[in-house]
Scaffold this motif. Structure first.
Motif, PDB file in Angstrom:
ATOM      1  N   GLU A  87       2.330  -5.931  10.182  1.00  0.00           N
ATOM      2  CA  GLU A  87       2.957  -4.698   9.679  1.00  0.00           C
ATOM      3  C   GLU A  87       2.933  -4.672   8.153  1.00  0.00           C
ATOM      4  N   VAL A  88       3.093  -5.824   7.532  1.00  0.00           N
ATOM      5  CA  VAL A  88       3.007  -5.918   6.068  1.00  0.00           C
ATOM      6  C   VAL A  88       1.603  -5.517   5.612  1.00  0.00           C
ATOM      7  N   TYR A  89       0.593  -6.038   6.287  1.00  0.00           N
ATOM      8  CA  TYR A  89      -0.792  -5.708   5.955  1.00  0.00           C
ATOM      9  C   TYR A  89      -1.049  -4.203   6.089  1.00  0.00           C
ATOM     10  N   VAL A  90      -0.594  -3.630   7.198  1.00  0.00           N
ATOM     11  CA  VAL A  90      -0.798  -2.189   7.416  1.00  0.00           C
ATOM     12  C   VAL A  90      -0.084  -1.384   6.329  1.00  0.00           C
ATOM     13  N   GLY A  91       1.125  -1.798   5.951  1.00  0.00           N
ATOM     14  CA  GLY A  91       1.845  -1.118   4.877  1.00  0.00           C
ATOM     15  C   GLY A  91       1.099  -1.200   3.559  1.00  0.00           C
ATOM     16  N   CYS A  92       0.551  -2.365   3.248  1.00  0.00           N
ATOM     17  CA  CYS A  92      -0.225  -2.537   2.013  1.00  0.00           C
ATOM     18  C   CYS A  92      -1.481  -1.681   2.034  1.00  0.00           C
ATOM     19  N   LYS A  93      -2.102  -1.619   3.186  1.00  0.00           N
ATOM     20  CA  LYS A  93      -3.303  -0.791   3.319  1.00  0.00           C
ATOM     21  C   LYS A  93      -2.959   0.691   3.122  1.00  0.00           C
ATOM     22  N   ARG A  94      -1.806   1.110   3.621  1.00  0.00           N
ATOM     23  CA  ARG A  94      -1.352   2.490   3.415  1.00  0.00           C
ATOM     24  C   ARG A  94      -1.133   2.778   1.930  1.00  0.00           C
ATOM     25  N   CYS A  95      -0.549   1.803   1.222  1.00  0.00           N
ATOM     26  CA  CYS A  95      -0.341   1.954  -0.225  1.00  0.00           C
ATOM     27  C   CYS A  95      -1.667   2.152  -0.936  1.00  0.00           C
ATOM     28  N   ALA A  96      -2.621   1.300  -0.613  1.00  0.00           N
ATOM     29  CA  ALA A  96      -3.933   1.379  -1.248  1.00  0.00           C
ATOM     30  C   ALA A  96      -4.643   2.681  -0.891  1.00  0.00           C
ATOM     31  N   ALA A  97      -4.501   3.123   0.347  1.00  0.00           N
ATOM     32  CA  ALA A  97      -5.111   4.384   0.768  1.00  0.00           C
ATOM     33  C   ALA A  97      -4.518   5.553  -0.006  1.00  0.00           C
ATOM     34  N   GLN A  98      -3.216   5.516  -0.234  1.00  0.00           N
ATOM     35  CA  GLN A  98      -2.567   6.577  -1.014  1.00  0.00           C
ATOM     36  C   GLN A  98      -3.088   6.574  -2.447  1.00  0.00           C
ATOM     37  N   ARG A  99      -3.270   5.385  -3.012  1.00  0.00           N
ATOM     38  CA  ARG A  99      -3.813   5.285  -4.374  1.00  0.00           C
ATOM     39  C   ARG A  99      -5.241   5.814  -4.438  1.00  0.00           C
ATOM     40  N   CYS A 100      -6.020   5.546  -3.400  1.00  0.00           N
ATOM     41  CA  CYS A 100      -7.377   6.096  -3.334  1.00  0.00           C
ATOM     42  C   CYS A 100      -7.313   7.621  -3.321  1.00  0.00           C
ATOM     43  N   TRP A 101      -6.454   8.141  -2.480  1.00  0.00           N
ATOM     44  CA  TRP A 101      -6.294   9.598  -2.368  1.00  0.00           C
ATOM     45  C   TRP A 101      -5.895  10.195  -3.718  1.00  0.00           C
ATOM     46  N   ASP A 102      -4.894   9.568  -4.372  1.00  0.00           N
ATOM     47  CA  ASP A 102      -4.418  10.059  -5.660  1.00  0.00           C
ATOM     48  C   ASP A 102      -5.507  10.040  -6.727  1.00  0.00           C
ATOM     49  N   ALA A 103      -6.419   9.053  -6.629  1.00  0.00           N
ATOM     50  CA  ALA A 103      -7.500   8.918  -7.620  1.00  0.00           C
ATOM     51  C   ALA A 103      -8.750   9.704  -7.229  1.00  0.00           C
ATOM     52  N   GLY A 104      -8.702  10.376  -6.080  1.00  0.00           N
ATOM     53  CA  GLY A 104      -9.847  11.156  -5.632  1.00  0.00           C
ATOM     54  C   GLY A 104     -10.994  10.301  -5.103  1.00  0.00           C
ATOM     55  N   LYS A 105     -10.665   9.081  -4.662  1.00  0.00           N
ATOM     56  CA  LYS A 105     -11.680   8.173  -4.115  1.00  0.00           C
ATOM     57  C   LYS A 105     -11.681   8.252  -2.595  1.00  0.00           C
ATOM     58  N   LEU A 106     -12.833   7.966  -2.009  1.00  0.00           N
ATOM     59  CA  LEU A 106     -12.896   7.829  -0.565  1.00  0.00           C
ATOM     60  C   LEU A 106     -12.139   6.573  -0.151  1.00  0.00           C
ATOM     61  N   GLU A 107     -11.566   6.613   1.022  1.00  0.00           N
ATOM     62  CA  GLU A 107     -10.794   5.480   1.534  1.00  0.00           C
ATOM     63  C   GLU A 107     -11.739   4.497   2.237  1.00  0.00           C
ATOM     64  N   ASP A 148     -13.314   0.422   2.611  1.00  0.00           N
ATOM     65  CA  ASP A 148     -12.797  -0.946   2.527  1.00  0.00           C
ATOM     66  C   ASP A 148     -12.861  -1.466   1.093  1.00  0.00           C
ATOM     67  N   GLU A 149     -13.959  -1.171   0.415  1.00  0.00           N
ATOM     68  CA  GLU A 149     -14.130  -1.620  -0.973  1.00  0.00           C
ATOM     69  C   GLU A 149     -13.063  -1.016  -1.888  1.00  0.00           C
ATOM     70  N   HIS A 150     -12.828   0.276  -1.755  1.00  0.00           N
ATOM     71  CA  HIS A 150     -11.822   0.927  -2.595  1.00  0.00           C
ATOM     72  C   HIS A 150     -10.415   0.435  -2.269  1.00  0.00           C
ATOM     73  N   ILE A 151     -10.142   0.173  -0.990  1.00  0.00           N
ATOM     74  CA  ILE A 151      -8.839  -0.379  -0.587  1.00  0.00           C
ATOM     75  C   ILE A 151      -8.637  -1.721  -1.284  1.00  0.00           C
ATOM     76  N   ARG A 152      -9.657  -2.590  -1.227  1.00  0.00           N
ATOM     77  CA  ARG A 152      -9.566  -3.906  -1.881  1.00  0.00           C
ATOM     78  C   ARG A 152      -9.377  -3.759  -3.386  1.00  0.00           C
ATOM     79  N   GLN A 153     -10.096  -2.834  -3.990  1.00  0.00           N
ATOM     80  CA  GLN A 153      -9.969  -2.614  -5.437  1.00  0.00           C
ATOM     81  C   GLN A 153      -8.562  -2.157  -5.799  1.00  0.00           C
ATOM     82  N   GLU A 154      -8.013  -1.260  -5.012  1.00  0.00           N
ATOM     83  CA  GLU A 154      -6.685  -0.732  -5.316  1.00  0.00           C
ATOM     84  C   GLU A 154      -5.608  -1.802  -5.166  1.00  0.00           C
TER      85      GLU A 154
END
Length: 89
Positions: free
Chosen positions: A46-66, A68-74
């Motif tokens: 659940e911690v991992y999924v929450g972190c992935k959600r955070c990174a996905a939101q950051r991708c969205w906010d930055a206009g990046k596609l979600e 795996d690479e962008h998730i790791r970068q975020e």
């Protein structure tokens, strides 16, 4: 910065906190603080999924596609290293 009462709440209610929209808006410092907590009521998965959600939101906010690479970068290696993958089944 979190006060003791906030951290206690996060530890006791981490299953709910990790699923909240507010969690996806947490700063990297806040996320790091949560990941460093020794005791959470949520599973590491659940911690991992929450972190992935955070990174996905950051991708969205930055206009990046979600991707795996962008998730790791975020998240960055520092945060990824705090996720206890070894405890997951």
């Amino acid at each position: 910065m979190f006060c003791g009462a906030s951290l206690d709440f996060i530890m006791d209610k981490s299953e709910v906190v990790l699923k909240s929209d507010a969690f996806t808006r947490m700063s990297k410092f806040g996320l790091q603080t949560v990941l460093k907590l020794e005791t959470l009521s949520a599973s590491e998965c659940e911690v991992y999924v929450g972190c992935k959600r955070c990174a996905a939101q950051r991708c969205w906010d930055a206009g990046k596609l979600e991707t795996d690479e962008h998730i790791r970068q975020e998240l960055g290696e520092g945060l990824i290293g705090l996720i206890r993958f070894i405890t997951m089944t």
